[in-house]
Write a protein that holds these residues in place. Structure first.
Motif, mmCIF file in Angstrom:
data_model
loop_
_atom_site.group_PDB
_atom_site.id
_atom_site.type_symbol
_atom_site.label_atom_id
_atom_site.label_comp_id
_atom_site.label_asym_id
_atom_site.label_seq_id
_atom_site.Cartn_x
_atom_site.Cartn_y
_atom_site.Cartn_z
ATOM 1 N N THR A 169 -91.314 31.358 100.773
ATOM 2 C CA THR A 169 -90.080 32.111 100.522
ATOM 3 C C THR A 169 -89.155 32.100 101.738
ATOM 4 N N SER A 170 -89.721 31.933 102.935
ATOM 5 C CA SER A 170 -88.878 31.915 104.131
ATOM 6 C C SER A 170 -87.994 30.682 104.188
ATOM 7 N N ARG A 171 -88.294 29.668 103.353
ATOM 8 C CA ARG A 171 -87.437 28.482 103.309
ATOM 9 C C ARG A 171 -86.090 28.817 102.679
ATOM 10 N N TRP A 172 -86.091 29.680 101.668
ATOM 11 C CA TRP A 172 -84.851 30.068 100.996
ATOM 12 C C TRP A 172 -84.314 31.390 101.526
ATOM 13 N N TRP A 173 -85.194 32.244 101.941
ATOM 14 C CA TRP A 173 -84.809 33.578 102.410
ATOM 15 C C TRP A 173 -85.410 33.767 103.803
ATOM 16 N N PHE A 401 -76.967 27.780 102.655
ATOM 17 C CA PHE A 401 -75.962 28.446 101.849
ATOM 18 C C PHE A 401 -76.009 29.966 101.951
ATOM 19 N N ALA A 402 -77.056 30.516 102.511
ATOM 20 C CA ALA A 402 -77.218 31.971 102.543
ATOM 21 C C ALA A 402 -77.283 32.468 103.983
ATOM 22 N N PRO A 403 -76.148 32.451 104.714
ATOM 23 C CA PRO A 403 -76.159 32.948 106.093
ATOM 24 C C PRO A 403 -76.617 34.392 106.138
ATOM 25 N N THR A 404 -77.534 34.677 107.064
ATOM 26 C CA THR A 404 -78.207 35.971 107.046
ATOM 27 C C THR A 404 -78.027 36.780 108.323
ATOM 28 N N TYR A 405 -78.104 36.138 109.484
ATOM 29 C CA TYR A 405 -78.037 36.900 110.735
ATOM 30 C C TYR A 405 -77.420 36.037 111.834
ATOM 31 N N ARG A 406 -77.009 36.716 112.903
ATOM 32 C CA ARG A 406 -76.434 36.036 114.069
ATOM 33 C C ARG A 406 -77.307 36.264 115.285
ATOM 34 N N ALA A 407 -77.356 35.258 116.160
ATOM 35 C CA ALA A 407 -78.095 35.403 117.415
ATOM 36 C C ALA A 407 -77.236 36.051 118.489
#
Length: 501
Positions: A169-173, A401-407
């Motif tokens: 699941t970490s591949r998509w999320w 396609f699903a940007p989630t967080y910034r460093a």
């Protein structure tokens, strides 16, 4: 010698025999087994986690629930051929094989579900995973006891499938790091505001804030935490930008700070007011998703209280959109988007709490693509036909396609992603690439990092979205850019650099 060989047994079998020989032990294993056969246990655990914790705990609950749902579907699909081989059907029980039962022919579904939920939770919150693991282990033991030790392979196969599904699941999320995005401290220290003295706080109760029945409202909790703050609760008739501008002006006059409790749209308006009056901003997470607060590492009201009491703050970049017609500049803390992306965000967020982020993304994308069409715009003077254009305030992860967080919150760059509408079978290729987690390698997606970007409409006025809020009167052209270290924001000290570079 022969007698000794006959009496000796493999250690595992002997331990299993001793553990399950007593009637009381058998009764306990049977009770645990009945619990293991019901997926309601895991749905209940996911619901309990989702309601009882912060953002990290909710993510753990969603990943655990999504993982065990997929694992359950896979094991049920794999068990059908085994049932057919045994002659099972409506009104016909399965014919037991010479080795004992149908359990020998297919992976154990309950074991797969338990493993998937446990690993899914542990990926997001290792400590919670350690709490859930003993229960999953007990359920796996019950399956071995009920099926017989010789069928432990079916249990191990189920555990392998469940663990594999959760990991995939970490591949998509992607799993969000425990550490917040990096930023530097301001050159001029933010004022310390013990008990909220000098804080002018605006609360938007319409931002998705939820309270449990019988508990104190958000306003009451903030009044208790910050008794000396000047608190303003918005009513439906109030003009949010005007209220924020007045509060920021008072904060400047008193050497204090502006506070905002609400969702990302409300925080966006507060950031514009704070930047205009050059006062620090205190972000209180009071919306449904609170993306900017999450990147800051703020999960609770107490986090903000600790920061403003100690005067701990960082400086962050603001994205900027300058209209070509000279009208008012718009800012964005998180993202700017046009095309189907604003519709997709709303569709995904409406489903995410029920089915998880990746399934919600896939289903929302399918719905949006069915009812939408590409837009015609010019990007830096070049005509393009696009399904969407996304510009992040800083580089987002992952690359798909699903940007989630910034460093980082102050890298000075726009993270630009566009999906081409002219490619052959672009709609189908886009959906398949998202479903398989390969969009970052797909030719329909273009990614780049820029400092400025010019967008002009060609044959229509596309709607723009700033931090998820869609504009109703878009300008015909925009120049996107960044204001470096534009805003001082409170957050608990985490070893940031002492000053901006």
């Amino acid at each position: 010698m022969r007698q000794r060989l006959r009496l000796s047994q493999p250690p595992v079998r002997e331990l299993f025999r001793r553990a399950t020989a007593a009637p009381a032990a058998s009764a306990r294993w049977a009770a645990v087994g009945r619990v293991a056969d019901s997926e309601l246990l895991w749905y209940g655990a996911a619901a309990l986690l989702g309601l009882s914790g912060g953002r990290t705990t909710r993510r753990a609950a969603l990943r655990g629930a999504g993982s065990f749902a997929i694992a359950s579907a896979i094991t049920k699909a794999l068990s059908q051929p085994a049932l057919r081989r045994t002659g099972a059907g409506p009104g016909r029980p399965a014919r037991l094989s010479r080795k004992g039962s149908v359990a020998a022919l297919s992976p154990s579904g309950p074991a797969a579900v338990a493993a998937a939920f446990t690993i899914g939770v542990a990926l997001e919150a290792p400590r919670l995973g350690a709490v859930v693991a003993p229960l999953a282990t007990a359920l796996a033991g019950s399956r071995i006891h009920r099926a017989g030790l010789r069928h432990r392979g079916a249990v191990l196969a189920g555990i392998t499938i469940g663990a594999g599904v959760a990991t995939l699941t970490s591949r998509w999320w992607p799993v969000i790091p425990d550490t917040p995005a990096e930023a530097v401290r301001p050159r001029q220290a933010a004022p310390e505001l013990p008990l909220g003295k000098g804080l002018f706080l605006v609360v938007n109760p319409g931002s998705g804030i939820a309270t449990l029945p019988g508990s104190a409202s958000t306003v009451e909790r903030l009044q208790a935490l910050l008794p000396e703050a000047q608190l303003t609760e918005l009513s439906p008739e109030d003009d949010l930008p005007a209220v924020l501008d007045a509060a920021a002006r008072e904060a400047k006059r008193n050497g204090g700070a502006l506070g905002m409790c609400g969702g990302d749209g409300s925080i966006n308006a507060a950031a514009q007011a704070a930047m205009g009056h050059r006062v620090p901003l205190a972000v209180f997470p009071g919306g449904t998703f609170n993306h900017f607060a999450a990147d800051l590492g703020i999960e609770s009201m107490q986090d903000v209280l600790d920061a403003i009491t100690a005067g701990d703050a960082v400086t962050v970049d603001l994205g900027r959109a300058d209209p070509a017609d000279g009208s008012e500049t718009k800012v964005f803390l998180n993202t700017f988007s046009l095309g189907v992306y604003p519709e997709l965000v709303h569709a995904r967020e409406g489903l995410q709490a029920r089915i998880g982020k990746w399934p919600a993304l896939a289903l929302g994308l399918a719905r949006v693509l069915t009812n939408s069409r590409p837009i015609n715009i010019a990007v830096n003077g070049r005509p393009r036909r696009l399904w969407l254009l996304f510009a992040g305030n800083g580089i987002y992860h992952p690359a798909g396609f699903a940007p989630t967080y910034r460093a980082r919150l102050d890298d000075g760059l726009l993270d630009v992603r566009a999906v081409d509408g002219d490619a052959s079978w672009a709609r189908t290729r886009l959906l398949l690439a998202v479903l398989t987690g390969t969009l970052h390698n797909s030719r329909v997606l273009t990614t780049t990092q820029l400092r400025t970007l010019r967008i002009d409409a060609i044959d229509e006025d596309p709607h723009f979205a700033y931090d998820g809020e869609v504009t109703t009167t878009p300008a015909p052209g925009l120049v996107l850019g960044k204001t470096h270290h534009a805003l001082t924001v409170y957050r608990p000290a985490r070893g940031e650099d002492p000053w901006p570079m």
